[in-house]
Design a protein around this motif. Structure first.
Motif, mmCIF file in Angstrom:
data_model
loop_
_atom_site.group_PDB
_atom_site.id
_atom_site.type_symbol
_atom_site.label_atom_id
_atom_site.label_comp_id
_atom_site.label_asym_id
_atom_site.label_seq_id
_atom_site.Cartn_x
_atom_site.Cartn_y
_atom_site.Cartn_z
ATOM 1 N N THR A 174 39.996 23.222 40.410
ATOM 2 C CA THR A 174 40.007 24.545 41.033
ATOM 3 C C THR A 174 38.677 25.236 40.734
ATOM 4 O O THR A 174 38.240 25.263 39.578
ATOM 5 C CB THR A 174 41.170 25.396 40.501
ATOM 6 O OG1 THR A 174 42.410 24.760 40.822
ATOM 7 C CG2 THR A 174 41.154 26.783 41.122
ATOM 8 N N ARG A 186 36.735 28.868 41.440
ATOM 9 C CA ARG A 186 36.841 30.253 41.923
ATOM 10 C C ARG A 186 35.438 30.860 41.984
ATOM 11 O O ARG A 186 34.736 30.931 40.967
ATOM 12 C CB ARG A 186 37.760 31.069 41.011
ATOM 13 C CG ARG A 186 39.219 30.622 41.101
ATOM 14 C CD ARG A 186 40.068 31.229 39.988
ATOM 15 N NE ARG A 186 40.208 32.660 40.090
ATOM 16 C CZ ARG A 186 41.146 33.280 40.816
ATOM 17 N NH1 ARG A 186 42.011 32.578 41.531
ATOM 18 N NH2 ARG A 186 41.225 34.592 40.841
ATOM 19 N N ALA A 223 39.147 26.014 50.698
ATOM 20 C CA ALA A 223 39.659 27.377 50.519
ATOM 21 C C ALA A 223 40.231 27.828 51.851
ATOM 22 O O ALA A 223 39.578 27.737 52.884
ATOM 23 C CB ALA A 223 38.549 28.328 50.070
ATOM 24 N N THR A 266 40.806 33.662 53.667
ATOM 25 C CA THR A 266 40.960 34.712 52.666
ATOM 26 C C THR A 266 40.506 36.034 53.261
ATOM 27 O O THR A 266 39.332 36.193 53.606
ATOM 28 C CB THR A 266 40.118 34.400 51.420
ATOM 29 O OG1 THR A 266 40.524 33.139 50.875
ATOM 30 C CG2 THR A 266 40.268 35.489 50.377
ATOM 31 N N LEU A 297 36.764 36.909 46.740
ATOM 32 C CA LEU A 297 36.901 35.857 45.743
ATOM 33 C C LEU A 297 37.544 34.662 46.415
ATOM 34 O O LEU A 297 38.703 34.707 46.827
ATOM 35 C CB LEU A 297 37.757 36.333 44.567
ATOM 36 C CG LEU A 297 37.952 35.326 43.426
ATOM 37 C CD1 LEU A 297 36.612 35.023 42.754
ATOM 38 C CD2 LEU A 297 38.946 35.856 42.404
ATOM 39 N N THR A 329 38.895 30.770 46.396
ATOM 40 C CA THR A 329 39.437 29.758 45.491
ATOM 41 C C THR A 329 39.482 28.421 46.205
ATOM 42 O O THR A 329 40.226 28.254 47.174
ATOM 43 C CB THR A 329 40.839 30.150 45.003
ATOM 44 O OG1 THR A 329 40.776 31.410 44.322
ATOM 45 C CG2 THR A 329 41.396 29.094 44.060
ATOM 46 N N THR A 371 40.230 24.342 46.018
ATOM 47 C CA THR A 371 41.009 23.396 45.224
ATOM 48 C C THR A 371 40.974 22.028 45.880
ATOM 49 O O THR A 371 40.754 21.894 47.087
ATOM 50 C CB THR A 371 42.474 23.849 45.080
ATOM 51 O OG1 THR A 371 43.046 24.005 46.391
ATOM 52 C CG2 THR A 371 42.592 25.157 44.334
ATOM 53 N N THR A 384 45.818 33.752 46.413
ATOM 54 C CA THR A 384 45.335 33.595 45.043
ATOM 55 C C THR A 384 44.534 34.791 44.567
ATOM 56 O O THR A 384 44.551 35.130 43.382
ATOM 57 C CB THR A 384 44.465 32.326 44.939
ATOM 58 O OG1 THR A 384 43.343 32.444 45.820
ATOM 59 C CG2 THR A 384 45.259 31.093 45.332
ATOM 60 N N ASN A 385 43.823 35.443 45.489
ATOM 61 C CA ASN A 385 42.955 36.551 45.099
ATOM 62 C C ASN A 385 43.720 37.816 44.757
ATOM 63 O O ASN A 385 43.141 38.767 44.211
ATOM 64 C CB ASN A 385 41.944 36.839 46.203
ATOM 65 C CG ASN A 385 41.018 35.669 46.446
ATOM 66 O OD1 ASN A 385 40.702 34.931 45.520
ATOM 67 N ND2 ASN A 385 40.598 35.480 47.682
ATOM 68 N N TYR A 392 46.269 29.754 38.370
ATOM 69 C CA TYR A 392 45.293 30.822 38.139
ATOM 70 C C TYR A 392 45.947 32.092 37.608
ATOM 71 O O TYR A 392 45.259 33.053 37.259
ATOM 72 C CB TYR A 392 44.576 31.153 39.454
ATOM 73 C CG TYR A 392 45.534 31.301 40.613
ATOM 74 C CD1 TYR A 392 46.168 32.510 40.880
ATOM 75 C CD2 TYR A 392 45.837 30.197 41.405
ATOM 76 C CE1 TYR A 392 47.072 32.619 41.913
ATOM 77 C CE2 TYR A 392 46.745 30.305 42.446
ATOM 78 C CZ TYR A 392 47.353 31.503 42.698
ATOM 79 O OH TYR A 392 48.266 31.608 43.722
#
Length: 584
Positions: A78, A80, A121, A124, A133, A135, A137, A448-449, A499
């Motif tokens: 991962t 970020r 990602a 987002t 931000l 992320t 993976t 995730t953010n 996270y």
């Protein structure tokens, strides 16, 4: 005499149940063996207007130990990355992208420069400030080292390929959307997100700042108990505490620096890529066929390090993309709020967005206490085809922070062979035919953010028929229509949360893009019908032996191949076949 075949049939019904659970196979991820450690690293990133310092957080777990000559599996990686305001074009409301991290694997005077590519990602949303931000993976390939010693993993250059997203009216006509927006989004304005083409894409290269060594972790490799067994899976990767290092200090003697050799395109998460860059000790080029990538020892007697997938599919294309509609019964209610947008609005469809992945695992039948391997990765497994992101439901205006992406999936399993022991010692075989009853609806909710867990649910229906049953080699005629009387309701669950504070639930993460573990812990098997011949029915016996609650399905999905995406797209040189999950 009638009683003997009847008793046999009752136990044979177990075969149907085990295969039945397999019916939809979408899923999974590589086992890392423990919690991952977080490593913040200072990078200098080249962006429009010059270079900017960025603190990137890396997270990856490693098994506590491994065995020489036996492949071990690092955990999912991962990354970020914060995006400062002004990096993306004016008017950007969201961003997605891919990333690759150059890495060096070192042991005993040998080192291998590789490229962990295919990190993804998802879309987002960006707040009004323009800060974001991302992320990324993705899984990485198994590693094999030929001799005992400490194996050190070191991070290097980080490359990002970003796709800014713009808002345009959802309606194909220039007319404004009426007040109130599409159905289910009161007070909202329908917006469609489109990726900017050509110059809209942004390539960013980040190099480690001065003084950053980038050591990710160390694995202690012990002597092989049975030399000459390369390619097996190390049992140490399934358990034990992680040995990740969250330190930016100097790496142990013999490790490479955090920077990769220029132009290094290594084996990646699936040994993909045109070549593996040579490190200080040199390395063999990776053939385009996807053969293992190995280092050349740096001194006599130094170990050979190789990176390769556990299985080879030899496939680099997806099946036809599934087309149809999402099952409304499997979609969450649309949140109510001023900033909620349903994209696209009713009557408008996104163009097809093809993708596919392999998945395999185990089906567990509660009444039998037995597990059956599903979609055997060593026997030409079949692909799950996906039509990605048919619908978005988004809101990034407090108090409603919501992100949902809905996709379609389809899987047609081949006829499967199953073998087990009836009465504990009589060999019994049967063939199982799986029939998909419509498409899969894939729902992913969370961001995730926003420190939300990202929850994926894959739902659909399946039927199963069993035939060609033999007990100790003697045919048992169950007829041509022995099948489940009602559809089997498949509801697989995956979760991404490592996270979150405390590391989430401590289990390996799943995303539809990168794969990971999927499970259904209480799968109900319906009654059977049409089982029998010559006037004798086995329906009740199969139902009593197999049907009911408490069954489970544990699957492992590999990373998606997205053929319409730029490289690396997870398709070449071949689509990754994952190891089955280590628990049944």
């Amino acid at each position: 005499m009638r009683g003997e075949p009847t008793r046999r049939a009752a136990r044979l019904a177990a075969v149907a149940a085990a295969g039945l659970l397999a019916g939809l196979l979408p899923g999974t991820e590589p086992a890392s063996g423990g919690q991952a450690a977080e490593l913040p690293l200072a990078y200098d990133c080249g962006i429009p207007g010059g270079s900017r310092p960025v603190t990137v957080e890396l997270r990856q777990g490693y098994p506590a130990s491994a065995t020489a000559g036996v492949a071990f599996q690092p955990g999912q990686l991962t990354v970020r990355v914060p995006l400062p305001a002004g990096v993306l074009p004016s008017g950007t409301v969201g961003v997605s992208g891919t990333a690759s991290l150059a890495a060096t694997i070192s042991s005993g005077g040998s080192s291998l420069a590789t490229d962990w590519s295919g990190l993804t990602a998802t879309v987002t949303p960006l707040p009004g400030s323009g800060n974001g931000l991302l992320t990324f993976t993705g899984p990485v390939a198994p590693v094999t080292v030929s001799a005992p010693g400490a194996v050190v993993f070191t991070a290097g250059t980080l490359s990002l390929d970003l796709s800014p997203l713009q808002t345009v009216p959802a309606s194909p006509s220039p007319a404004a959307t009426p007040s109130g927006g599409p159905s289910g989004s009161p007070g909202g304005t329908a917006l469609t997100l489109h990726a900017a083409a050509g110059p809209g894409r942004l390539a960013v290269s980040c190099t480690l700042a001065a003084g950053q060594q980038g050591q990710l972790g160390t694995v202690a490799v012990g002597a092989s108990a049975a030399p000459g067994t390369p390619g097996a899976t190390a049992s140490g990767s399934a358990g034990g505490s992680p040995s990740s290092t969250a330190s930016t200090g100097a790496t142990p003697t013999g490790t490479a620096s955090g920077s990769a050799a220029p132009g290094g395109s290594g084996s990646g998460i699936n040994s993909a890529g045109p070549s593996a860059s040579s490190s200080a000790s040199g390395s063999k080029p990776l053939a385009s066929s996807g053969k293992p990538t190995s280092s050349a020892p740096g001194r006599p007697g130094a170990p050979v390090i190789s990176v390769r997938p556990a299985y080879h599919s030899g496939v680099d294309t997806c099946p036809p993309v599934p087309t149809g509609v999402l099952d409304p019964a499997r979609l969450p209610p649309v949140p109510v709020g001023h900033g909620v947008h349903v994209i696209p609005p009713a009557g408008v469809e996104f163009p097809p967005n093809p993708a596919c992945a392999y998945a395999d695992g185990f089906a567990n039948v509660a009444k039998l206490g037995q597990a059956t391997l599903i979609n055997d990765p060593a026997r030409q497994p079949t692909l799950v085809s996906v039509n990605m992101t048919r619908r978005f439901v988004v809101s990034w205006q407090p108090p409603v922070l919501y992100n949902e992406a809905d996709s379609l999936g389809e899987m047609h399993l081949p006829v499967a062979d199953s073998t087990f022991l009836t009465y504990g010692f009589v060999p019994t075989t049967a063939k199982m035919e799986f029939t998909s009853l419509g498409l899969l609806t894939i729902v992913t909710v969370g961001n995730t953010n926003w420190n939300q867990p990202v929850l994926s649910t894959i739902g659909g229906y399946q039927s199963i028929r069993i035939f060609d049953v033999k007990v100790n080699g003697v045919p048992l005629d169950v007829g041509p229509t022995c099948h489940t009387a009602q559809p089997v309701d498949l509801v697989l669950h995956g979760r991404q949360d490592d996270y979150l504070p405390g590391g989430g639930d401590g289990k390996p993460d799943y995303t539809i893009q990168t794969g990971g573990p999927l499970s259904q812990t209480d799968l109900f098997i319906p009654a059977f019908t049409g089982c029998g011949s010559h006037g004798e029915s086995f329906d009740n016996l199969f139902t009593a032996a197999v049907s009911g609650p408490g069954n489970s399905l544990n699957l492992m999905q590999g990373p998606l191949c997205t053929p319409a995406s730029d490289q690396p797209n997870g398709c070449e040189p071949e689509i990754v076949v994952p190891d089955p999950p280590r628990h049944r």
